[in-house]
Write a protein that holds these residues in place. Structure first.
Motif, short mmCIF file in Angstrom:
data_model
loop_
_atom_site.label_atom_id
_atom_site.label_comp_id
_atom_site.label_asym_id
_atom_site.label_seq_id
_atom_site.Cartn_x
_atom_site.Cartn_y
_atom_site.Cartn_z
N PRO A 144 0.80 -1.22 0.00
CA PRO A 144 0.00 0.00 0.00
C PRO A 144 0.83 1.27 0.00
O PRO A 144 0.36 2.32 -0.40
CB PRO A 144 -0.84 -0.11 1.28
CG PRO A 144 -0.05 -1.01 2.16
CD PRO A 144 0.68 -1.96 1.25
N ASP A 145 2.07 1.18 0.44
CA ASP A 145 2.94 2.36 0.47
C ASP A 145 3.90 2.39 -0.70
O ASP A 145 4.72 3.29 -0.79
CB ASP A 145 3.75 2.37 1.78
CG ASP A 145 2.84 2.43 2.99
OD1 ASP A 145 1.82 3.14 2.93
OD2 ASP A 145 3.14 1.75 3.98
N GLY A 146 3.79 1.42 -1.61
CA GLY A 146 4.77 1.31 -2.67
C GLY A 146 4.30 1.84 -4.01
O GLY A 146 4.74 1.37 -5.04
N SER A 147 3.39 2.79 -4.02
CA SER A 147 2.86 3.31 -5.28
C SER A 147 3.98 3.72 -6.21
O SER A 147 4.93 4.40 -5.84
CB SER A 147 1.95 4.50 -5.01
OG SER A 147 1.48 5.02 -6.22
N PHE A 148 3.89 3.27 -7.43
CA PHE A 148 4.88 3.58 -8.46
C PHE A 148 4.18 4.36 -9.55
O PHE A 148 3.31 3.83 -10.24
CB PHE A 148 5.48 2.29 -9.03
CG PHE A 148 6.51 2.54 -10.07
CD1 PHE A 148 7.81 2.85 -9.68
CD2 PHE A 148 6.21 2.50 -11.40
CE1 PHE A 148 8.78 3.09 -10.63
CE2 PHE A 148 7.17 2.73 -12.36
CZ PHE A 148 8.45 3.04 -11.97
#
Length: 130
Positions: free
Chosen positions: A111-115
């Protein structure tokens, strides 16, 4: 680097490194993720690999719109889909997770790894005995 062929989506896959899972199963999991990316409107997806003595961790990221926060807790539930009208069955991600589970691995949404605003998934596979 190699490519994964999914109509309308370019996927770059590293081929160097030891991944502790058979190629057919890994290919199926990556195709499920890629098909979901394509259906969501992504044009490109990337897979990065970190292989070490404990096993391997793959990061799958796409440049699509990402997964809405309200849906994130449900995406691995069988039959949950936000694309029913477009033919979505809600079975792809649960099947992918089950395939990895059968090899002692995990599939999670980062959820915190948006690319670039897209979805990011983490595949973790323990080293095979033998």
């Amino acid at each position: 680097m190699a490519g994964l062929n999914v109509e309308g989506l370019a996927v770059t896959v590293p081929v160097d490194g030891d991944v502790p899972i058979d190629a057919q199963t890994l290919g199926t999991v990556l195709r499920i993720l890629a098909e979901n990316s394509r259906q969501a409107g992504a044009a490109t997806a990337w897979v990065t690999l970190d292989a070490n003595a404990a096993g391997a961790s793959l990061r799958y990221a796409d440049d699509g719109p990402g997964i809405p926060p309200r849906d994130r807790s449900r995406i691995f539930e069988p039959f949950f889909t936000s694309r029913r009208a477009g033919g979505g069955t809600g079975l792809g991600l649960p099947i992918a997770r089950s395939l990895l589970d059968g090899h002692g691995g995990t599939l999670t949404l980062d959820p915190d790894g948006s690319f670039e605003g897209g979805a990011v998934f983490r595949l973790v596979l323990p080293k095979r005995d033998g």
